[in-house]
Design a protein around this motif. Structure first.
Motif, mmCIF file in Angstrom:
data_model
loop_
_atom_site.group_PDB
_atom_site.id
_atom_site.type_symbol
_atom_site.label_atom_id
_atom_site.label_comp_id
_atom_site.label_asym_id
_atom_site.label_seq_id
_atom_site.Cartn_x
_atom_site.Cartn_y
_atom_site.Cartn_z
ATOM 1 N N VAL A 9 0.589 -1.259 -0.049
ATOM 2 C CA VAL A 9 -0.019 -0.072 0.008
ATOM 3 C C VAL A 9 0.846 1.031 -0.034
ATOM 4 O O VAL A 9 1.691 1.408 0.808
ATOM 5 C CB VAL A 9 -0.955 -0.110 1.242
ATOM 6 N N ALA A 16 -7.202 4.106 2.943
ATOM 7 C CA ALA A 16 -6.551 2.838 2.988
ATOM 8 C C ALA A 16 -7.006 2.118 4.238
ATOM 9 O O ALA A 16 -7.016 0.707 4.192
ATOM 10 C CB ALA A 16 -5.273 3.026 2.778
ATOM 11 N N SER A 80 -3.168 4.927 -2.844
ATOM 12 C CA SER A 80 -4.163 6.102 -2.348
ATOM 13 C C SER A 80 -3.454 7.318 -1.675
ATOM 14 O O SER A 80 -3.296 7.349 -0.436
ATOM 15 C CB SER A 80 -5.260 5.375 -1.232
#
Length: 334
Positions: A9, A16, A80
């Protein structure tokens, strides 16, 4: 070797963390690493993962370190971050040969979209932009039926979206143009633009636009009048200040039917002749990772492809250019 898909990520913010609550429990997913410039955000996402019973992922302050040090431990990346960071980070992920699930909007300009497309073509990775509307079963069914000719020729599109966005995001990064890439039209309004781009089945030919910042550094209200290359006419209105709440209405006028739908694919109404079908409703996706995995596996159409992102970017660049010239029409090449 683990049979789970190994997830990294980039951007450990609230979105998130929200998704991670369900993703960390998915049997198909293993959280491996995350990157964020904020230590607080990194810790929050790590805590979400461990609270779900998942192993603690590695944390990095710089996404480049994540890609360098964990490249061989990863299969997919979820990005993100603020909008203006998407192009650089997404291109780096594609160049690293990793599949990418990218928060909306894909990029901020046509030039950025073209660079990402070149990286995707070279590496062959899967890239999906996470628009709820683009993944909605109602939107996808509408697209399928429109492409089949069921509704007839597309004549015109009228779309509007509103939210008390100006006050809701006072002081937020979304109202800082250097990292947001735009204001209300490019943030919440991006959902409307993307659903229109997806269902229009045509690139835009000419765009005229006006914007009003209402004292902010970014656009709050936007009005667009446009023509598609297939000849259909389009009007789009975005109002980023008003009563509390958020809603959208998009109407597609075909020669045989009228289809009304919202930007996120939460509801749809279809009228054929003098008959109006009952309103259909669908839950707005709370776990789009399942759709990403289906697209990656080839069992679902990639409605968030880089090519669709390019159509969106061409529209957005034209809106900005026209608005800066007080509504002067802009022709779109390509």
């Amino acid at each position: 070797m683990s049979q789970k898909l190994r997830l990294g990520v980039i951007g450990a913010g609230l979105k998130a963390a929200e998704y991670a609550e369900s993703w960390a429990r998915m049997p198909e997913i293993e959280f491996v690493a995350l990157a964020d410039t904020s230590e607080t955000s990194r810790k929050r996402l790590i805590d979400v993962c461990t609270a779900a019973g998942a192993p603690e992922p590695k944390g990095f302050a710089d996404y480049r370190d994540l890609l360098t040090k964990c490249r061989d431990e990863l299969d997919i990346i979820y990005v993100s971050t603020p909008h203006a960071s998407h192009a650089e980070q997404a291109t780096a992920v594609a160049e690293a040969g990793l599949d990418l699930f990218l928060e909306k909007p894909m990029v901020t300009t046509v030039a950025e979209a073209e660079r990402l497309i070149a990286a995707q073509k070279k590496s062959g990775v899967t890239i999906v932009t996470a628009f709820q509307g683009g993944l909605s079963p109602l939107v996808l069914d509408t697209r399928k039926r429109a492409l089949s000719g069921e509704f007839g020729e597309l004549i015109a599109i009228s779309g509007m979206i509103w939210e008390s966005w100006s006050s809701n995001y006072e002081g937020h990064w979304k109202q800082r143009p250097e990292i947001s890439g735009g204001g209300f039209m490019f943030d919440t309004g991006a959902h409307m633009m993307n659903t229109v781009c997806l269902l229009a089945n045509s690139d835009f030919d000419s765009v005229s636009a006006y914007m009003n910042n209402h004292g902010k550094k970014v656009d709050i209200a936007t009005a667009v009048s446009a023509r598609l290359k297939n000849g259909a006419l389009v009007t789009l209105t975005a109002a980023g200040e008003g009563p509390p709440g958020c809603a959208s209405y998009i109407t597609f006028f075909y020669s045989k039917a009228i289809v009304r739908i919202d930007a996120w694919g939460g509801w749809r109404e279809i009228s054929v002749g003098r008959t109006s079908e009952p309103r259909e409703e669908a839950e707005i996706l709370g776990n789009p990772m399942k759709n990403f995995l289906a697209i990656r596996a080839g069992t679902m159409e990639n409605s968030g492809s880089v090519e669709m992102g390019l159509r969106f970017a061409r529209l957005w660049d034209a809106i900005k250019e026209s608005a800066a010239a007080d509504g002067t029409p802009v022709r779109i090449a390509g």
